[in-house]
Design an enzyme around this catalytic site. Structure first.
Site, short mmCIF file in Angstrom:
data_model
loop_
_atom_site.label_atom_id
_atom_site.label_comp_id
_atom_site.label_asym_id
_atom_site.label_seq_id
_atom_site.Cartn_x
_atom_site.Cartn_y
_atom_site.Cartn_z
N THR A 127 0.29 -3.11 11.08
CA THR A 127 -0.61 -2.79 9.94
C THR A 127 -0.25 -3.86 9.03
O THR A 127 0.91 -3.42 8.28
CB THR A 127 -0.95 -1.50 8.75
OG1 THR A 127 -1.89 -1.04 10.02
CG2 THR A 127 -1.99 -1.73 7.99
N LYS B 64 3.70 -6.58 3.75
CA LYS B 64 3.57 -5.64 3.33
C LYS B 64 3.32 -5.09 5.33
O LYS B 64 3.15 -4.84 6.28
CB LYS B 64 2.35 -5.42 3.10
CG LYS B 64 1.07 -5.46 3.21
CD LYS B 64 0.13 -4.47 3.95
CE LYS B 64 0.15 -3.66 3.46
NZ LYS B 64 -0.73 -2.23 4.50
N SER C 174 -6.93 11.02 0.53
CA SER C 174 -7.99 12.34 -0.57
C SER C 174 -6.79 11.94 -1.87
O SER C 174 -6.45 10.94 -1.97
CB SER C 174 -7.13 13.80 -0.33
OG SER C 174 -5.86 14.19 0.46
N THR D 52 1.37 -1.42 -0.15
CA THR D 52 -0.06 0.00 -0.20
C THR D 52 0.67 1.15 -0.18
O THR D 52 1.12 1.88 -1.00
CB THR D 52 -1.16 0.08 1.05
OG1 THR D 52 -0.09 -0.42 2.29
CG2 THR D 52 -1.78 -0.84 1.04
N ASN E 235 -0.47 11.44 5.67
CA ASN E 235 -0.69 10.46 6.82
C ASN E 235 -1.87 11.46 6.68
O ASN E 235 -3.48 11.28 7.37
CB ASN E 235 -1.11 9.95 7.95
CG ASN E 235 0.08 8.52 7.97
OD1 ASN E 235 -0.52 7.63 7.42
ND2 ASN E 235 0.93 8.37 7.65
N GLU F 98 6.83 5.11 7.13
CA GLU F 98 5.88 5.84 6.30
C GLU F 98 7.33 7.16 6.55
O GLU F 98 6.79 7.84 7.94
CB GLU F 98 4.75 6.33 6.58
CG GLU F 98 3.73 5.02 6.15
CD GLU F 98 2.98 5.20 6.09
OE1 GLU F 98 1.47 4.84 5.91
OE2 GLU F 98 2.21 6.32 7.19
#
Lengths: 389, 389
Positions: free
Chosen positions: B182, B171, B389, B149, B384, B262
Site C-alpha cells: 500500500t 508513503k 474507529s 497515513t 489495525n 506499522e
C-alpha cells in the site's frame, strides 16, 4: 471420554517430566485392544517434517497400528538422525509393553522445534502410562490433557453410528494452517472396517475440516491425524455412514481448534458461494482467512469489508474467475458490500458474538467452500513472542 | 527535498480537509515543468484496484504525464462508477490549472477503502496546492508529508547521476506485501530519457525493491509507483547508470517503508543463498517473511530458527529444490541451524539491534534473493484493530 468412547481402546495420560511445566501431564498412550488393528494416517506436508512423523508415516503405511504414544513438551523436529532414533526407541519400548512389533506403534510429538527429547523420561513415562491404561472416561480425558501445549482446554468428540461408536481427541492452537495444522489427532472407532475404508474416510474427513482452518498461516512440522479401528463392536460399518461420521468428527475437532486459537477473541467462518469451482471458492476463502489486517479489524469489532475484498482481489483470475463489480459480502447477516462497493452501513453489524460469519457471494457460479480462522489479537502476539522464554 | 530535488519540478502539500485528522496536510501536487513530460508507472495487481489506479494506468500508458495529484484520507477504492468519475473530475481540475490534457494527469489516493472522497474538498485543495506550487526543498517536503497515513515519518530519496538528479517520495506502512505494497511513490528526474527507458528502469527497480518487502502479507488496492522525467538538466542519461540509480532510489524508499512498518520494533532482512534459481530463493524468502509466528518471535527477541525452517518447509519441492538436511540458518551472524538441525545456541545471538539479519543457505545452487519484512508486535494489532474507529 475422547478416545475411550469406542470399545476396544484403553488410554492413559501421565506426567513424565518432558514438559517444562512441572507436573503437567505430557505423555499419552492409546492402545487398540482389538480384535482388529486397522489404521490410517494423514501427516504434514512440511518438508522439515519431524522424526515422529517420519516414523509414523512408515508405521501406518500397511494399514495396521496397535498403539500410539504421544508427547507434548518437545516436537523432536529438525533433530536429524538422533531424533529419528529417539522415535524408533520410543516405539520399540511401547511395542514391548503391548506385545506388538515396533512397526505397529505410532509416535507423535508436539512442542518446541529443534531439540531432542529427554528420552529417559519418555521411556519411563511410557511404562507409567502402560501401567495406568484404562478403558474408562477418565483415561480418555487424561490422554486428551496430556497432548495439550498452548491449548487452553482439551478437545474431544464422541459420535454414535448404527451399532458402533467413534471417539477422538485433538490438540492444536497455534501454528495452524492448511494443509493441516500443528495438531495431533487420534480418532478411534469400534466399527468393523478395513484399511481402505479407514484411509478413504480419513482423507475425505481431513480435507473438509483440518485442511480448512487457519489460525496463523503457519504450517507445522509435526501434524498427524490417526484413525484406529478395533472392530470391538462386531458391527460392520456402512461405508457411506462411516465416512460421514468421520468427517463429522474431524469437523467438530477442527472447529474446537479454532475455538481455542491462540489469543483469539472471535472465531471467523468464511463461506464463499457463487464460485465457478470448489477450488476457486477455497482459494478465495483462504486468501481472506490469511489477512492479518482483516483479523486485526475483527479483533477490534470492525467488520472491515475493504480488507475482505482487497484479499479477494489477490486471487489470480485464472484460479477464481469472478467480476469484482458483482461481489457481495455479508458480515453477521448484514450486506455491507454490494456489487463490489459499499452496501449497508457497517455500524448495523452486531460484532458482539464470539462467532463471526463472513458470507461472500462471487456471483460467478454454483460452487462453494467454507474455511475457518481466528482473529489476531494482542494476546496472540504475547503468546508467540514469549512462548520460548 | 524529495521530488523537487530534480530540476523542472514543482510541488506542494496542503491541508484540504480530506483526512479525518484536522489540519493534517492531505493533498499533494507534483508538476513536471518540462521541457519533457516523460513518465512510466507500475500499479497494484489487485483485482479490486481503486478508481485512481484505473484512471492513472490509462493516463500513463502513452508514456507522458504532466502532473500528479495525490491525496491521503481516502482510497477511493471499491467505489464503482461514482469513484471513477471522482478521479476523472480531479484530473480534469488539475489539467485546467496546469494547462494540460486531463489524460496527462495522474491521480493517486490512499486511506480507507469503500468510501467516496469529499470531492469539493479535493477540488478546492487542488486549487490551493496549485497556488502553493514551488520548486524548493520545503515544497518537496510538504508533498511527502501530505501523502502520509499511518506512516510515522516522511520517506524521501535524493541521488545524483552524471549531470542529472533523481528525487523521490513514498508513503507506506501497513497493507504492505508483494507484489507492491500500500504505497504511493513518485520518483522525479531531470535526466533526458525516453519513455522506453523510463518504463524499463521502473519495472526493474520495483522488482527488486517494492516487490520484495512484506509488512503484513496484505496487498493493497491502490499501489502506484510513478517515474516522471523533466529533461531539465539537458543531460541525456546513460541507460545503464540511470537504471541502476532508479533501482537504488526504489531500494532506499522500500527500505524506509520497512523501517516505518506499522508497530514494528525490528526490520528483518532475509537473505536466501545457495538456491537453484532466483525464483526458488525468492519463494523461500517470501515464505519466511510471511510467518506470523516468526515475526512474533522476533518481536520477543527470540531467534526462533524452528519457525524459520518450518516456513521453508512449506515451499513445494518443485518450486525450490533443496535437501532439508543441508540447510543452514544464521541470525545476526550466529549459525543457530546447521544441517537442518540445531547449531550454536540461540542465546549467543544479539537481538538488540533494530535490524535483524536472517541468512539462509539452501546449499543447493548459486542463486540468491533478499526480502525484507517487519516483526509483528502488539502495536501492529493495536493500530489495525483501531484504525477505523
Amino acid at each position: 471420554m475422547s478416545v475411550t468412547f469406542a470399545q476396544g481402546f484403553s488410554a492413559a495420560g501421565v506426567a513424565a517430566g518432558i514438559s517444562a511445566v512441572e507436573g503437567k501431564k505430557d505423555l499419552a498412550l492409546v492402545v487398540n485392544n482389538g480384535p482388529l488393528d486397522v489404521a490410517a494416517g494423514v501427516f504434514t506436508s512440511n518438508r522439515f517434517c519431524a522424526a515422529p512423523v517420519q516414523w509414523s508415516r512408515k508405521a501406518v503405511a500397511d494399514g495396521h497400528i496397535k498403539a500410539v504414544i504421544l508427547n507434548s513438551g518437545g516436537a523432536n523436529a529438525c533433530t536429524g538422525e538422533a531424533g529419528y532414533r529417539q522415535s524408533e526407541a520410543t516405539a520399540q519400548a511401547v511395542a514391548e509393553l503391548v506385545g506388538a512389533p515396533a512397526e505397529n506403534v505410532a509416535v507423535c510429538s508436539t512442542g518446541l522445534i529443534g531439540e531432542l527429547l529427554p528420552l529417559d523420561h519418555v521411556l519411563a513415562g511410557a511404562k507409567a502410562a502402560h501401567a495406568a491404561l484404562a478403558a474408562d472416561a477418565q483415561a480418555g480425558a487424561d490422554a486428551s490433557h496430556a497432548i495439550m501445549t498452548t491449548d487452553t482446554k482439551p478437545k474431544t468428540v464422541t459420535l454414535e453410528g448404527s451399532g458402533y461408536r467413534i471417539g477422538g481427541m485433538v490438540k492444536g492452537s497455534g501454528m495452524i494452517a492448511p494443509q493441516l495444522a500443528t495438531m495431533l489427532c487420534v480418532i478411534t472407532t469400534d466399527a468393523v472396517i478395513d484399511a481402505d475404508l479407514a484411509k478413504a474416510s480419513l482423507a475425505d474427513g481431513t480435507e473438509t475440516s483440518f485442511n480448512r482452518i487457519d489460525v496463523d498461516g503457519c504450517m507445522s512440522t509435526n501434524d498427524t491425524v490417526l484413525l484406529l479401528a478395533s472392530g470391538a463392536s462386531g458391527v460392520k460399518a456402512d461405508p457411506a455412514e462411516f465416512k460421514a461420521l468421520v468427517a463429522k468428527a474431524c469437523a467438530s475437532l477442527a472447529r474446537q481448534i479454532i475455538g481455542d486459537g491462540e489469543g483469539a477473541s472471535h472465531d471467523i467462518r468464511i463461506a464463499v458461494t457463487g464460485a465457478t469451482s470448489e477450488e476457486a471458492a477455497l482459494a478465495c476463502g483462504r486468501a481472506v482467512a490469511a489477512s492479518n489486517l482483516l483479523k486485526c479489524a475483527i479483533s477490534g469489532n470492525d467488520p472491515n469489508w475493504g480488507r475482505i475484498v482487497s484479499s479477494l482481489g489477490t486471487v489470480p483470475e485464472d484460479v477464481a474467475p469472478y467480476d469484482s463489480s458483482k461481489v457481495t459480502v455479508d458480515v453477521n447477516g448484514v450486506r455491507i458490500c454490494e456489487n463490489g462497493g459499499a452496501g449497508r452501513d457497517r455500524s448495523e453489524v452486531d460484532m458482539t458474538p464470539r462467532e463471526v460469519h463472513i458470507d461472500i457471494d462471487l456471483n460467478a457460479g454454483d460452487a462453494e467452500a467454507t474455511v475457518w480462522t481466528d482473529d489476531l489479537t494482542h494476546e496472540y502476539v504475547h503468546i508467540n513472542a514469549d512462548y520460548e522464554s
